[in-house]
Write a protein that holds these residues in place. Structure first.
Motif, PDB file in Angstrom:
ATOM      1  N   SER A  37       0.800  -1.229   0.000  1.00 36.62           N
ATOM      2  CA  SER A  37       0.000   0.000   0.000  1.00 36.62           C
ATOM      3  C   SER A  37       0.834   1.281   0.000  1.00 36.62           C
ATOM      4  CB  SER A  37      -0.945   0.006   1.209  1.00 36.62           C
ATOM      5  OG  SER A  37      -0.200  -0.054   2.418  1.00 36.62           O
ATOM      6  N   GLN A  38       2.041   1.245   0.572  1.00 38.63           N
ATOM      7  CA  GLN A  38       2.888   2.447   0.571  1.00 38.63           C
ATOM      8  C   GLN A  38       3.318   2.755  -0.861  1.00 38.63           C
ATOM      9  OE1 GLN A  38       6.000   1.583   3.654  1.00 38.63           O
ATOM     10  NE2 GLN A  38       5.871   3.799   3.937  1.00 38.63           N
ATOM     11  N   PRO A  39       2.970   3.908  -1.402  1.00 36.50           N
ATOM     12  CA  PRO A  39       3.254   4.148  -2.818  1.00 36.50           C
ATOM     13  C   PRO A  39       4.672   4.643  -3.093  1.00 36.50           C
ATOM     14  CG  PRO A  39       2.033   5.983  -1.920  1.00 36.50           C
ATOM     15  CD  PRO A  39       2.145   4.966  -0.802  1.00 36.50           C
ATOM     16  N   LEU A  40       5.188   4.208  -4.226  1.00 42.16           N
ATOM     17  CA  LEU A  40       6.341   4.866  -4.816  1.00 42.16           C
ATOM     18  C   LEU A  40       5.829   6.103  -5.545  1.00 42.16           C
ATOM     19  CD1 LEU A  40       9.408   4.778  -5.703  1.00 42.16           C
ATOM     20  CD2 LEU A  40       8.578   3.730  -7.820  1.00 42.16           C
ATOM     21  N   PHE A  41       6.493   7.226  -5.362  1.00 39.34           N
ATOM     22  CA  PHE A  41       6.143   8.452  -6.068  1.00 39.34           C
ATOM     23  C   PHE A  41       7.182   8.699  -7.145  1.00 39.34           C
ATOM     24  CE2 PHE A  41       6.603  13.044  -6.729  1.00 39.34           C
ATOM     25  CZ  PHE A  41       5.297  13.405  -7.017  1.00 39.34           C
ATOM     26  N   ALA A  42       6.735   9.004  -8.365  1.00 40.73           N
ATOM     27  CA  ALA A  42       7.641   9.346  -9.455  1.00 40.73           C
ATOM     28  C   ALA A  42       7.143  10.608 -10.135  1.00 40.73           C
ATOM     29  CB  ALA A  42       7.746   8.213 -10.465  1.00 40.73           C
ATOM     30  N   SER A  43       8.031  11.542 -10.373  1.00 42.86           N
ATOM     31  CA  SER A  43       7.676  12.756 -11.112  1.00 42.86           C
ATOM     32  C   SER A  43       8.412  12.760 -12.443  1.00 42.86           C
ATOM     33  CB  SER A  43       8.003  14.007 -10.299  1.00 42.86           C
ATOM     34  OG  SER A  43       9.338  13.991  -9.836  1.00 42.86           O
ATOM     35  N   VAL A  44       7.711  13.199 -13.473  1.00 44.23           N
ATOM     36  CA  VAL A  44       8.265  13.293 -14.815  1.00 44.23           C
ATOM     37  C   VAL A  44       7.846  14.626 -15.414  1.00 44.23           C
ATOM     38  CG1 VAL A  44       8.188  10.785 -15.125  1.00 44.23           C
ATOM     39  CG2 VAL A  44       6.285  12.182 -15.946  1.00 44.23           C
ATOM     40  N   LEU A  45       8.607  15.070 -16.396  1.00 45.85           N
ATOM     41  CA  LEU A  45       8.298  16.306 -17.119  1.00 45.85           C
ATOM     42  C   LEU A  45       8.201  17.539 -16.207  1.00 45.85           C
ATOM     43  CD1 LEU A  45       5.722  15.036 -19.767  1.00 45.85           C
ATOM     44  CD2 LEU A  45       8.068  15.819 -20.192  1.00 45.85           C
ATOM     45  N   LEU A  46       8.977  17.566 -15.119  1.00 50.61           N
ATOM     46  CA  LEU A  46       9.072  18.824 -14.390  1.00 50.61           C
ATOM     47  C   LEU A  46       9.695  19.882 -15.298  1.00 50.61           C
ATOM     48  CD1 LEU A  46      10.105  17.876 -10.743  1.00 50.61           C
ATOM     49  CD2 LEU A  46       7.843  18.005 -11.790  1.00 50.61           C
ATOM     50  N   HIS A  47      10.525  19.431 -16.208  1.00 54.51           N
ATOM     51  CA  HIS A  47      11.012  20.280 -17.291  1.00 54.51           C
ATOM     52  C   HIS A  47      10.428  19.725 -18.588  1.00 54.51           C
ATOM     53  CE1 HIS A  47      14.651  21.188 -14.517  1.00 54.51           C
ATOM     54  NE2 HIS A  47      13.700  22.093 -14.363  1.00 54.51           N
ATOM     55  N   GLY A  48       9.728  20.590 -19.319  1.00 52.51           N
ATOM     56  CA  GLY A  48       8.959  20.113 -20.458  1.00 52.51           C
ATOM     57  C   GLY A  48       9.776  19.541 -21.596  1.00 52.51           C
ATOM     58  N   VAL A  75       2.077   8.816  -9.764  1.00 53.02           N
ATOM     59  CA  VAL A  75       2.841   9.442 -10.834  1.00 53.02           C
ATOM     60  C   VAL A  75       2.408  10.897 -10.982  1.00 53.02           C
ATOM     61  CG1 VAL A  75       3.358   9.412 -13.295  1.00 53.02           C
ATOM     62  CG2 VAL A  75       3.076   7.250 -12.059  1.00 53.02           C
ATOM     63  N   PHE A  76       3.382  11.802 -10.953  1.00 53.59           N
ATOM     64  CA  PHE A  76       3.091  13.214 -11.182  1.00 53.59           C
ATOM     65  C   PHE A  76       3.650  13.599 -12.549  1.00 53.59           C
ATOM     66  CE2 PHE A  76       4.351  17.765 -10.817  1.00 53.59           C
ATOM     67  CZ  PHE A  76       3.070  18.297 -10.716  1.00 53.59           C
ATOM     68  N   ILE A  77       2.752  14.011 -13.434  1.00 55.02           N
ATOM     69  CA  ILE A  77       3.129  14.459 -14.771  1.00 55.02           C
ATOM     70  C   ILE A  77       3.105  15.985 -14.731  1.00 55.02           C
ATOM     71  CG2 ILE A  77       2.626  14.311 -17.232  1.00 55.02           C
ATOM     72  CD1 ILE A  77       0.937  11.799 -16.553  1.00 55.02           C
ATOM     73  N   GLY A  78       4.263  16.615 -14.859  1.00 56.33           N
ATOM     74  CA  GLY A  78       4.418  18.021 -14.516  1.00 56.33           C
ATOM     75  C   GLY A  78       4.007  19.024 -15.566  1.00 56.33           C
ATOM     76  N   ASN A  79       4.955  19.640 -16.220  1.00 63.29           N
ATOM     77  CA  ASN A  79       4.682  20.797 -17.064  1.00 63.29           C
ATOM     78  C   ASN A  79       4.289  20.367 -18.477  1.00 63.29           C
ATOM     79  OD1 ASN A  79       4.541  23.333 -18.219  1.00 63.29           O
ATOM     80  ND2 ASN A  79       6.386  24.086 -17.191  1.00 63.29           N
ATOM     81  N   VAL A  80       3.040  19.933 -18.625  1.00 67.18           N
ATOM     82  CA  VAL A  80       2.583  19.440 -19.926  1.00 67.18           C
ATOM     83  C   VAL A  80       2.493  20.578 -20.944  1.00 67.18           C
ATOM     84  CG1 VAL A  80       1.393  17.444 -18.960  1.00 67.18           C
ATOM     85  CG2 VAL A  80       0.149  19.597 -19.210  1.00 67.18           C
ATOM     86  N   ALA A  81       2.225  21.795 -20.482  1.00 67.63           N
ATOM     87  CA  ALA A  81       2.174  22.926 -21.407  1.00 67.63           C
ATOM     88  C   ALA A  81       3.543  23.162 -22.033  1.00 67.63           C
ATOM     89  CB  ALA A  81       1.688  24.177 -20.686  1.00 67.63           C
ATOM     90  N   ALA A  82       4.601  23.157 -21.231  1.00 67.79           N
ATOM     91  CA  ALA A  82       5.951  23.340 -21.759  1.00 67.79           C
ATOM     92  C   ALA A  82       6.370  22.154 -22.614  1.00 67.79           C
ATOM     93  CB  ALA A  82       6.939  23.546 -20.611  1.00 67.79           C
ATOM     94  N   ALA A  83       5.929  20.949 -22.249  1.00 66.97           N
ATOM     95  CA  ALA A  83       6.246  19.774 -23.055  1.00 66.97           C
ATOM     96  C   ALA A  83       5.680  19.920 -24.462  1.00 66.97           C
ATOM     97  CB  ALA A  83       5.700  18.512 -22.395  1.00 66.97           C
ATOM     98  N   GLY A  84       4.513  20.563 -24.578  1.00 65.96           N
ATOM     99  CA  GLY A  84       3.909  20.783 -25.882  1.00 65.96           C
ATOM    100  C   GLY A  84       4.746  21.667 -26.776  1.00 65.96           C
ATOM    101  N   ARG A  85       5.588  22.495 -26.164  1.00 64.41           N
ATOM    102  CA  ARG A  85       6.461  23.397 -26.927  1.00 64.41           C
ATOM    103  C   ARG A  85       7.922  22.927 -26.870  1.00 64.41           C
ATOM    104  NH1 ARG A  85       4.275  28.640 -26.651  1.00 64.41           N
ATOM    105  NH2 ARG A  85       6.150  29.351 -27.785  1.00 64.41           N
ATOM    106  N   ARG A  86       8.148  21.799 -26.211  1.00 62.28           N
ATOM    107  CA  ARG A  86       9.501  21.256 -26.021  1.00 62.28           C
ATOM    108  C   ARG A  86      10.430  22.287 -25.370  1.00 62.28           C
ATOM    109  NH1 ARG A  86       7.538  18.990 -30.754  1.00 62.28           N
ATOM    110  NH2 ARG A  86       7.621  16.702 -30.821  1.00 62.28           N
ATOM    111  N   ARG A  87       9.909  22.945 -24.346  1.00 61.91           N
ATOM    112  CA  ARG A  87      10.672  23.945 -23.602  1.00 61.91           C
ATOM    113  C   ARG A  87      10.824  23.501 -22.150  1.00 61.91           C
ATOM    114  NH1 ARG A  87       9.598  28.967 -26.133  1.00 61.91           N
ATOM    115  NH2 ARG A  87       9.727  28.624 -28.401  1.00 61.91           N
TER     116      ARG A  87
END
Length: 347
Positions: A37-48, A75-87
Motif C-alpha cells: 500500500s505504501q506508494p512509490l512516487f515518481a515525477s516526470v516532465l518537471l522540465h517540459g 505518478v506526477f506528470i508536470g509541465n505538460v504545457a511546456a512539453a507541448g512546446r519542447r521547452r
C-alpha cells in the motif's frame, strides 16, 4: 491547478510528451493501486523538454499491462504545457523543479500551491520513496543525485547508477521536499531522445516498485562512486555567451565533453572578449561568491585555478540562461569522509 486521478485514462500511454497537453488539463497526479500500500512516487516532465521520464513510464506500464503492480504507484506528470512546446518552461512560468519548497519569490505562486497539495497528498499516503526523472543538455553519464547522505538514500540511488552526486543547491527541487520524510533520488538519464535513457529509467522504476524495503545499511565503498557538488557556475545576465567569436564569454567548443572528468588546474573553459570585463560567477553551497577559488583569468582565458570535476556543463545558451552553465564537484576520499564533512557543515 492540480488534476488528480485514481486510474490511467484510456489511451494515455499512447500519447507522446508533446501531445499530453491535448489530453490532460494541466499538471496531473495519478494514483495506481498495488499489492503493497505504501506508494512509490515518481515525477516526470518537471522540465517540459526532458521527456525520458514519461517515455519510461509508457514503456514500463505498457509492459505491465493489466497485472497488479507490486506496489502502489503515484505518478506526477508536470509541465505538460511546456512539453507541448519542447521547452524547459514557458514564459511567465516558474521552473517546475524550483517550487517544491518556499524559495523566496515563489511562496504565493499557484504552481507552489500545487506542489504543496502534491506533497500533502503523498504524505497522507505514507509515501515509500520518491524518484524524479530528468535529462540534461550536456554530455554526462547517467547518474543519481541525493540531498542527504542517509544510507537508504544511497541504497536507492545505486539501484540506478553507481555514480552518485550529493548536492545541497539549488533550492526548491523536488528531491529536497521529499527528503524530509522518505528516501528521494533524482535520476539523470542523459540527453532526451536516447533509447538507452528510456530503457534505463524504466528498469529503475521496475526495481523500485519491486522493493519490499530499502536497506538501511551503508553502501559498500566499491559499489559507489560518490561526488559532492560544491559550486554552481553562472553567466551574468549582462554578458553574452556562446561559441561565436564576438561573444563576451566564448566557450570552448568541447566544454560539454569535460563533464565528470578530473580537470587539472589551468584547464581553459572559455575566452573573454578583450575589454568586455565579463566574468563567470561561481557560488558555493551557502551562496558565497567563490569564483577566485576555482577560476582565474590568464591572457583573456578563463582557466581552472584548482583541480575540479564539472557536471552538466552545457553549450546550450537557453539552458545556461534559464539555469546555469554547470556545476563543480569534488570527489571525497570515502563516502564516510563526505558524511563527516556534511555533518560538520550543519553544526
Amino acid at each position: 491547478m492540480l488534476n488528480v486521478l485514481d486510474h490511467l485514462p484510456a489511451g494515455l500511454l499512447d500519447v507522446p510528451p508533446a501531445e499530453l497537453h491535448r489530453v490532460l488539463p494541466g499538471p496531473t497526479l495519478i494514483h495506481l493501486p498495488g499489492r503493497r500500500s505504501q506508494p512509490l512516487f515518481a515525477s516526470v516532465l518537471l522540465h517540459g523538454n526532458e521527456d525520458t521520464g514519461w517515455e519510461a513510464l509508457r514503456v514500463f506500464l505498457r509492459e505491465h499491462g493489466a497485472r497488479e503492480l507490486p506496489r502502489a504507484f503515484s505518478v506526477f506528470i508536470g509541465n505538460v504545457a511546456a512539453a507541448g512546446r519542447r521547452r524547459r518552461f514557458l514564459e511567465g512560468q516558474p521552473d517546475y523543479n524550483r517550487i517544491w519548497t518556499d524559495v523566496p519569490g515563489t511562496e504565493h505562486l499557484p504552481e507552489r500551491a500545487m506542489t504543496r497539495e502534491v506533497l500533502d497528498r503523498m504524505r497522507a499516503l505514507d509515501v515509500f520513496a520518491s524518484v524524479d526523472i530528468h535529462n540534461n543538455t550536456g554530455l554526462n553519464p547517467h547518474y543519481a543525485c541525493v540531498r542527504r547522505l542517509d544510507p537508504r538514500f544511497l541504497q536507492l540511488a545505486t539501484l540506478f547508477s553507481r555514480t552518485v552526486v550529493y548536492y545541497r543547491k539549488p533550492d526548491g527541487v523536488q528531491a529536497e521536499a521529499f527528503s524530509d520524510w522518505c528516501p528521494a533520488v533524482t535520476a539523470e538519464c542523459g540527453q532526451p531522445g536516447q533509447p538507452h535513457g528510456v530503457e534505463h529509467a524504466a528498469d529503475f522504476l521496475r526495481a523500485c516498485l519491486n522493493l519490499a524495503e530499502i536497506p538501511s545499511h551503508p553502501v559498500a565503498g566499491h559499489d559507489i562512486d560518490l561526488y559532492h557538488t560544491v559550486a554552481i557556475v553562472k553567466v551574468p545576465d549582462e554578458a553574452s555567451v556562446g561559441l561565436e567569436p564576438d561573444a563576451d564569454i566564448r566557450l570552448t567548443a568541447d566544454l560539454d565533453h569535460l563533464n565528470f572528468r578530473e580537470l587539472p588546474a589551468n584547464t581553459v573553459l572559455a575566452r573573454l572578449r578583450p575589454g568586455s570585463g565579463a566574468r563567470l560567477r561561481v557560488y558555493d553551497e551557502n551562496g558565497r561568491d567563490v569564483a577566485d577559488r576555482y577560476l582565474r583569468v590568464v591572457d583573456d582565458e578563463i582557466r581552472t585555478a584548482v583541480p575540479v570535476m564539472p557536471s552538466m556543463f552545457t553549450l546550450n545558451v537557453t539552458a545556461i540562461r534559464q539555469d546555469c552553465l554547470g556545476y563543480l564537484m569534488e570527489r571525497p576520499g570515502t563516502p564516510a569522509a563526505l558524511v563527516g564533512a556534511a555533518e560538520a557543515a550543519t553544526e
